[in-house]
Motif scaffolding. Structure first.
Motif, PDB file in Angstrom:
ATOM      1  N   ASN A  33       0.823  -1.214   0.000  1.00  0.00           N
ATOM      2  CA  ASN A  33       0.000   0.000   0.000  1.00  0.00           C
ATOM      3  C   ASN A  33       0.853   1.260   0.000  1.00  0.00           C
ATOM      4  O   ASN A  33       0.517   2.258  -0.643  1.00  0.00           O
ATOM      5  CB  ASN A  33      -0.912   0.018   1.232  1.00  0.00           C
ATOM      6  N   ALA A  34       1.955   1.222   0.761  1.00  0.00           N
ATOM      7  CA  ALA A  34       2.836   2.394   0.833  1.00  0.00           C
ATOM      8  C   ALA A  34       3.426   2.691  -0.534  1.00  0.00           C
ATOM      9  O   ALA A  34       3.503   3.850  -0.968  1.00  0.00           O
ATOM     10  CB  ALA A  34       3.948   2.149   1.853  1.00  0.00           C
ATOM     11  N   SER A 262      10.711   4.097  15.924  1.00  0.00           N
ATOM     12  CA  SER A 262      10.396   2.829  15.268  1.00  0.00           C
ATOM     13  C   SER A 262      11.697   2.111  14.936  1.00  0.00           C
ATOM     14  O   SER A 262      12.671   2.743  14.531  1.00  0.00           O
ATOM     15  CB  SER A 262       9.595   3.084  13.981  1.00  0.00           C
ATOM     16  N   PHE A 263      11.720   0.810  15.137  1.00  0.00           N
ATOM     17  CA  PHE A 263      12.814  -0.006  14.600  1.00  0.00           C
ATOM     18  C   PHE A 263      12.180  -1.283  14.076  1.00  0.00           C
ATOM     19  O   PHE A 263      11.340  -1.887  14.732  1.00  0.00           O
ATOM     20  CB  PHE A 263      13.907  -0.285  15.643  1.00  0.00           C
ATOM     21  N   ASN A 270       9.124   0.840   8.654  1.00  0.00           N
ATOM     22  CA  ASN A 270       9.887   2.016   9.073  1.00  0.00           C
ATOM     23  C   ASN A 270       9.630   3.225   8.183  1.00  0.00           C
ATOM     24  O   ASN A 270       9.668   4.362   8.648  1.00  0.00           O
ATOM     25  CB  ASN A 270      11.390   1.712   9.047  1.00  0.00           C
ATOM     26  N   VAL A 271       9.378   2.995   6.901  1.00  0.00           N
ATOM     27  CA  VAL A 271       9.204   4.117   5.972  1.00  0.00           C
ATOM     28  C   VAL A 271       7.977   4.954   6.329  1.00  0.00           C
ATOM     29  O   VAL A 271       8.033   6.192   6.302  1.00  0.00           O
ATOM     30  CB  VAL A 271       9.107   3.611   4.515  1.00  0.00           C
ATOM     31  N   PRO A 279      11.831   9.142  14.020  1.00  0.00           N
ATOM     32  CA  PRO A 279      13.139   8.485  13.863  1.00  0.00           C
ATOM     33  C   PRO A 279      12.968   6.972  13.777  1.00  0.00           C
ATOM     34  O   PRO A 279      12.272   6.375  14.605  1.00  0.00           O
ATOM     35  CB  PRO A 279      13.898   8.889  15.131  1.00  0.00           C
ATOM     36  N   SER A 280      13.595   6.367  12.778  1.00  0.00           N
ATOM     37  CA  SER A 280      13.413   4.934  12.532  1.00  0.00           C
ATOM     38  C   SER A 280      14.759   4.266  12.300  1.00  0.00           C
ATOM     39  O   SER A 280      15.557   4.734  11.489  1.00  0.00           O
ATOM     40  CB  SER A 280      12.508   4.720  11.309  1.00  0.00           C
ATOM     41  N   LEU A 281      14.981   3.175  13.004  1.00  0.00           N
ATOM     42  CA  LEU A 281      16.206   2.395  12.860  1.00  0.00           C
ATOM     43  C   LEU A 281      15.877   1.151  12.036  1.00  0.00           C
ATOM     44  O   LEU A 281      15.016   0.354  12.420  1.00  0.00           O
ATOM     45  CB  LEU A 281      16.742   1.996  14.234  1.00  0.00           C
ATOM     46  N   PHE A 282      16.552   0.993  10.901  1.00  0.00           N
ATOM     47  CA  PHE A 282      16.253  -0.106   9.989  1.00  0.00           C
ATOM     48  C   PHE A 282      17.031  -1.359  10.392  1.00  0.00           C
ATOM     49  O   PHE A 282      18.227  -1.294  10.669  1.00  0.00           O
ATOM     50  CB  PHE A 282      16.587   0.292   8.554  1.00  0.00           C
TER      51      PHE A 282
END
Length: 348
Positions: A33-34, A262-263, A270-271, A279-282
């Motif tokens: 969906n994104a 988010s991680f 994450n996107v 802030p997101s850690l992949f």
């Protein structure tokens, strides 16, 4: 301006579907969906189901058909016939068939990755009438080495849903008290990921009472718990309280705005928060994720190197967006240039 369609099997959101129907409507992955909504918005494009392709071509509704389902090319495995059929029908009508975000599904970079001969011939034929957009340098190098030359790396177009070359992510210097945090993982893309590692990851989420964003059929939980019934009960209890699954992309965005951090081992897990300023850690779980994280210069940890002794505050500190912020405008401009080469235009 060219009339643009996104060719996809994914359906528009309908709240009246059953869970199984909802999952089928997004192609088994809510992250689709994104990707699709980003492309529709970026190009002001219509959504066209493969089943309706004949009618749209007969009615001469669109000039360019964007295809995104080629992000999962598996080694020595032919693509489903409907891709070839769609390509023939579209190009025979003098229309453009543009694959965006072509990727390679393998657990780690493999120099001798072997394309199925029919897949390779197909990609070469596509490249004669459009520039192929790749998810990362690894896929682009593989294609080039195998004779597919008309390729460019643009990453995943969902990152350009901002339509803003000056987009940057800023973060607090600290994680506030009682933060709301989300995570997620699906182990099946990486056959080398051990059961014990996945259980450790889930155990970390359970101990820290973190929201878990599921994006696919979670039958893999049943597989993990075949020999450990207590784990199955523990996870189901946890998921009832902290589990989330979003078939409506807008609902997912609204939820993400409430997060502090988010991680995730799911790329779009994450996107979506990232594009909402979170802030997101992949967590890199396979080559497909790794090459996109490298391209966008995301703060990333390989799943094999995840330290389960780290605190949430320490993970938050690792989400350093300095390099991403420096490089994003360049990636956006590169995407704009790619778009122009394929007779497309970003609608701002």
């Amino acid at each position: 301006m060219n009339r643009v369609a996104i060719l996809t099997e994914c359906k528009p959101y309908n709240p009246n579907r059953t869970f199984t129907e909802q999952l089928n409507s997004v192609g088994g992955n809510t992250g689709n969906n994104a990707y699709i909504t980003a492309l529709m918005d970026i190009f002001s494009a219509a959504r066209v189901d493969y089943e309706l392709l004949d009618k749209t071509l007969e009615d001469d509704e669109y000039d360019v058909y964007i295809v995104g389902n080629l992000s999962w090319i598996v080694e020595d495995t032919p693509l489903p016939d409907f891709y070839y059929d769609a390509f023939r029908k579209i190009t025979n009508k003098g229309k453009k068939f543009v694959p965006i975000s072509v990727g390679t599904q393998v657990f780690d970079y493999k120099a001798d990755f072997k394309y199925d001969p029919t897949t390779l011939s197909f990609l070469k034929e596509i490249s004669e009438q459009a520039v192929i957009a790749c998810r990362g340098e690894y896929t682009a190098e593989l294609l080039s080495k195998n004779g597919v030359k008309n390729v460019e790396v643009i990453g995943c177009p969902s990152l350009f849903h901002t339509k803003d070359p000056n987009f940057k992510l800023s973060k607090r210097n600290y994680l506030r008290k009682n933060p709301r945090i989300a995570t997620g993982i699906t182990p099946w893309p990486n056959e080398k990921m051990s059961t014990s590692l996945v259980k450790e990851y889930l155990g970390y989420a359970i101990r820290n009472k973190i929201d878990f964003i599921e994006q696919a059929d979670n039958s893999w939980i049943e597989f993990l718990s075949e020999t450990d019934k207590s784990f199955k009960g523990l996870f189901h209890t946890y998921f009832k309280q902290f589990g989330k699954m979003f078939f409506d992309i807008e609902e997912w965005r609204v939820y993400s705005r409430e997060l502090d951090f988010s991680f995730s081992g799911r790329f779009h897990g994450n996107v979506i928060p990232l594009l909402e300023g979170v802030p997101s850690l992949f967590i890199s779980i396979d080559a497909r994720t790794k090459e996109m994280c490298e391209y966008f210069k995301f703060p990333t940890i390989d799943i094999q190197e995840f330290c389960f002794d780290k605190t949430l505050e320490e993970l938050y500190e690792m989400a350093d967006y300095t390099e991403f912020n420096k490089s994003y405008s360049g990636a956006f401009i590169k995407f704009e240039n790619y778009v122009e080469k394929n007779n497309l235009k970003i609608v701002k």
